[in-house]
Motif scaffolding. Sequence first.
Motif, PDB file in Angstrom:
ATOM      1  N   PHE A  16       0.888  -0.606  -0.082  1.00 34.73           N
ATOM      2  CA  PHE A  16       0.182   0.031  -0.342  1.00 34.73           C
ATOM      3  C   PHE A  16       0.785   1.142  -0.100  1.00 34.73           C
ATOM      4  O   PHE A  16       0.952   1.977   0.919  1.00 34.73           O
ATOM      5  N   PRO A  17       1.601   1.833  -1.750  1.00 33.66           N
ATOM      6  CA  PRO A  17       2.660   2.235  -1.003  1.00 33.66           C
ATOM      7  C   PRO A  17       1.972   3.831  -0.800  1.00 33.66           C
ATOM      8  O   PRO A  17       0.803   4.590  -0.606  1.00 33.66           O
ATOM      9  N   GLY A  18       2.616   4.578  -0.130  1.00 32.99           N
ATOM     10  CA  GLY A  18       2.704   5.563   0.507  1.00 32.99           C
ATOM     11  C   GLY A  18       1.980   6.022   1.942  1.00 32.99           C
ATOM     12  O   GLY A  18       1.118   7.634   2.391  1.00 32.99           O
ATOM     13  N   THR A  19       1.549   4.812   2.404  1.00 33.90           N
ATOM     14  CA  THR A  19       1.375   5.373   3.710  1.00 33.90           C
ATOM     15  C   THR A  19       2.292   6.078   4.520  1.00 33.90           C
ATOM     16  O   THR A  19       3.318   4.978   4.695  1.00 33.90           O
ATOM     17  N   ARG A  20       1.635   6.514   5.719  1.00 32.55           N
ATOM     18  CA  ARG A  20       2.429   7.261   6.992  1.00 32.55           C
ATOM     19  C   ARG A  20       2.420   5.846   8.213  1.00 32.55           C
ATOM     20  O   ARG A  20       1.216   5.535   8.413  1.00 32.55           O
ATOM     21  N   PRO A  21       3.309   5.939   8.589  1.00 29.18           N
ATOM     22  CA  PRO A  21       3.300   5.207   9.644  1.00 29.18           C
ATOM     23  C   PRO A  21       2.598   5.295  10.288  1.00 29.18           C
ATOM     24  O   PRO A  21       1.413   4.624  10.893  1.00 29.18           O
ATOM     25  N   VAL A  78      -7.199  -0.127   6.531  1.00 31.44           N
ATOM     26  CA  VAL A  78      -6.018   0.959   6.212  1.00 31.44           C
ATOM     27  C   VAL A  78      -7.312   1.919   5.424  1.00 31.44           C
ATOM     28  O   VAL A  78      -6.853   3.211   5.356  1.00 31.44           O
ATOM     29  N   GLN A  79      -7.292   1.235   4.167  1.00 29.18           N
ATOM     30  CA  GLN A  79      -8.081   2.110   3.082  1.00 29.18           C
ATOM     31  C   GLN A  79      -9.646   2.662   3.491  1.00 29.18           C
ATOM     32  O   GLN A  79      -9.965   3.374   3.425  1.00 29.18           O
ATOM     33  N   LEU A  80      -9.906   1.734   5.292  1.00 27.21           N
ATOM     34  CA  LEU A  80     -11.009   2.733   5.237  1.00 27.21           C
ATOM     35  C   LEU A  80     -10.978   4.052   6.378  1.00 27.21           C
ATOM     36  O   LEU A  80     -11.889   4.732   6.202  1.00 27.21           O
ATOM     37  N   ARG A  81      -9.748   3.830   6.769  1.00 29.09           N
ATOM     38  CA  ARG A  81      -9.357   4.701   7.421  1.00 29.09           C
ATOM     39  C   ARG A  81      -8.799   6.222   6.314  1.00 29.09           C
ATOM     40  O   ARG A  81      -8.964   7.078   6.564  1.00 29.09           O
ATOM     41  N   ASP A  82      -8.274   5.780   5.128  1.00 24.52           N
ATOM     42  CA  ASP A  82      -7.892   6.301   4.094  1.00 24.52           C
ATOM     43  C   ASP A  82      -8.309   6.262   3.327  1.00 24.52           C
ATOM     44  O   ASP A  82      -7.438   5.167   2.825  1.00 24.52           O
ATOM     45  N   PRO A  83      -8.920   6.205   2.086  1.00 22.30           N
ATOM     46  CA  PRO A  83      -9.576   5.854   1.466  1.00 22.30           C
ATOM     47  C   PRO A  83      -8.585   5.807  -0.096  1.00 22.30           C
ATOM     48  O   PRO A  83      -8.655   5.718  -1.533  1.00 22.30           O
ATOM     49  N   ALA A  84      -7.947   7.457   0.261  1.00 22.08           N
ATOM     50  CA  ALA A  84      -6.569   7.156  -1.258  1.00 22.08           C
ATOM     51  C   ALA A  84      -5.533   6.328  -0.749  1.00 22.08           C
ATOM     52  O   ALA A  84      -5.007   6.087  -1.731  1.00 22.08           O
ATOM     53  N   VAL A  85      -5.323   5.507  -0.255  1.00 24.67           N
ATOM     54  CA  VAL A  85      -4.910   4.481   0.058  1.00 24.67           C
ATOM     55  C   VAL A  85      -4.698   3.531  -1.284  1.00 24.67           C
ATOM     56  O   VAL A  85      -6.094   3.335  -1.397  1.00 24.67           O
ATOM     57  N   LYS A  86      -3.847   2.957  -2.040  1.00 27.09           N
ATOM     58  CA  LYS A  86      -3.900   2.993  -2.969  1.00 27.09           C
ATOM     59  C   LYS A  86      -2.839   1.527  -2.841  1.00 27.09           C
ATOM     60  O   LYS A  86      -2.362   1.306  -1.937  1.00 27.09           O
ATOM     61  N   TYR A  87      -3.000   0.731  -3.633  1.00 31.13           N
ATOM     62  CA  TYR A  87      -3.038  -1.098  -3.868  1.00 31.13           C
ATOM     63  C   TYR A  87      -2.164  -1.570  -4.723  1.00 31.13           C
ATOM     64  O   TYR A  87      -2.830  -1.195  -5.894  1.00 31.13           O
ATOM     65  N   LEU A  88      -0.444  -1.701  -4.292  1.00 28.02           N
ATOM     66  CA  LEU A  88       0.415  -2.518  -5.565  1.00 28.02           C
ATOM     67  C   LEU A  88      -0.942  -2.959  -6.940  1.00 28.02           C
ATOM     68  O   LEU A  88       0.045  -3.244  -7.723  1.00 28.02           O
ATOM     69  N   TYR A  89      -0.844  -3.886  -5.897  1.00 29.53           N
ATOM     70  CA  TYR A  89      -1.817  -4.629  -6.978  1.00 29.53           C
ATOM     71  C   TYR A  89      -3.029  -4.079  -8.105  1.00 29.53           C
ATOM     72  O   TYR A  89      -3.836  -4.561  -9.221  1.00 29.53           O
ATOM     73  N   ASP A  90      -3.524  -2.697  -8.156  1.00 29.31           N
ATOM     74  CA  ASP A  90      -4.192  -2.491  -8.519  1.00 29.31           C
ATOM     75  C   ASP A  90      -4.238  -1.867 -10.025  1.00 29.31           C
ATOM     76  O   ASP A  90      -3.198  -1.671 -10.005  1.00 29.31           O
ATOM     77  N   GLU A  91      -4.911  -3.104 -11.017  1.00 30.65           N
ATOM     78  CA  GLU A  91      -4.475  -2.192 -13.008  1.00 30.65           C
ATOM     79  C   GLU A  91      -4.787  -1.080 -12.829  1.00 30.65           C
ATOM     80  O   GLU A  91      -4.098  -0.136 -13.828  1.00 30.65           O
ATOM     81  N   ASP A  92      -5.081  -0.012 -12.035  1.00 30.33           N
ATOM     82  CA  ASP A  92      -5.822   1.656 -12.738  1.00 30.33           C
ATOM     83  C   ASP A  92      -5.184   1.971 -10.794  1.00 30.33           C
ATOM     84  O   ASP A  92      -6.524   1.896 -10.633  1.00 30.33           O
ATOM     85  N   ALA A  93      -4.761   2.774 -10.275  1.00 30.25           N
ATOM     86  CA  ALA A  93      -4.525   2.799  -8.806  1.00 30.25           C
ATOM     87  C   ALA A  93      -5.327   4.060  -8.586  1.00 30.25           C
ATOM     88  O   ALA A  93      -6.367   4.461  -7.867  1.00 30.25           O
ATOM     89  N   ASP A  94      -5.271   4.628  -9.594  1.00 27.56           N
ATOM     90  CA  ASP A  94      -6.202   6.115  -9.641  1.00 27.56           C
ATOM     91  C   ASP A  94      -7.877   6.001  -9.583  1.00 27.56           C
ATOM     92  O   ASP A  94      -8.815   6.353  -8.761  1.00 27.56           O
TER      93      ASP A  94
END
Length: 268
Positions: free
Chosen positions: A35-40, A220-236
Motif C-alpha cells: 500500500f504505497p505512500g502510507t504514513r507510519p 487501512v483503506q477505510l481510514r484513508d480511501p486514497a491509500v492505493k494498492y500495489l496490485y490494482d490495475e489502475d490505482a487512481d
Amino acid sequence: MHEKPRIVSGVEVVPLCDAVGPMGESLRRPLDETFPGTRPALWERTRAEAPEAFGPDGEWVLHFHCYLLRVPVGPTVLVDTGLGPDGSPASSWAPTPGCLPGALEEIGVEPGSVDTVVLTHLHSDHASGAVVDGEPLFPNARHVVQEDELKWLESEGGGVLDEVVNPLREADCLDAVQGQASLSDDLVVVPTPGHTPGHQSVVLGDDELMVTGDVVLHPVQLRDPAVKYLYDEDADAAATTRAALLKRLRTSGGVLAAPHLPVPFVQV
C-alpha cells in the motif's frame, strides 16, 4: 466455514469463510510497499483498531470471504467463489486451498440450488472455485461478469481464462453484462472499476448493503480511501471508486461486505 448471517432489507446475507492467511511469498511485500505512500501513523492507528488484520510479524493476514444472499421469493445469489481446490489457478500463492463447498454444506445449500453466481472480478482468489475438475461447481447458475472484465482477461490470458472462464463458456453458464444489471427487484450489480477494468459490486436496495470485492482490501483503506494498492490495475481509478462507494455507504448508513477484511460486515 460460515459465519453469523445478517438480515438486510429482508435478504439473508451469509458470509462464507473460504480461507484465512497471508499471501504466498511470490506476492508478499512489506505493507508500506503493498500500500504505497502510507504514513507510519496511519499504520499505527490501523493496527490498534484492527489487530486481526495483522500477523505476529506484522504481515497482512487476509480473510477470503464469499457471500450467499437468499432473496425471499427470489434467487439464491452467491458472490464470488474463492480460491478453489488444490491445483486451482490461485494455488500458487494462496495460503490454503479454499473450503467454499464445505461452508455451503454447513448451511444446507447444494451447489445445484444456486441460481446466480456474481464474480466481482476475475482474479484467481475470487473466481477459481467456480470450476472444479473442469466442470462448473454451480451447474444451474448464471455466472455474471462484466464484458470489460472478460475483454481484459482475454488480453492477459492465464489460468483463470483457461481453467475457469472457458469451461463456463463451454457449459453455457457465463452471462456477460455491460454496466448495471438487475439480479432481482432489489439487487443489482454495478461497475466499480479500478482494481480491474471490469470490477463490479453487488448493491442491495438503496445502498443498504454493498458486496464490494476488492474495492476495499485492507482496514487501512477505510481510514484513508486514497491509500492505493500495489496490485490494482489502475490505482487512481480504484481510489476514486473507493472514495465514492464509501461516501454512498456513509450517506445511506449501509453495510459494507468486503471479502478480505477481517470481519465480514462493516458499518462505515
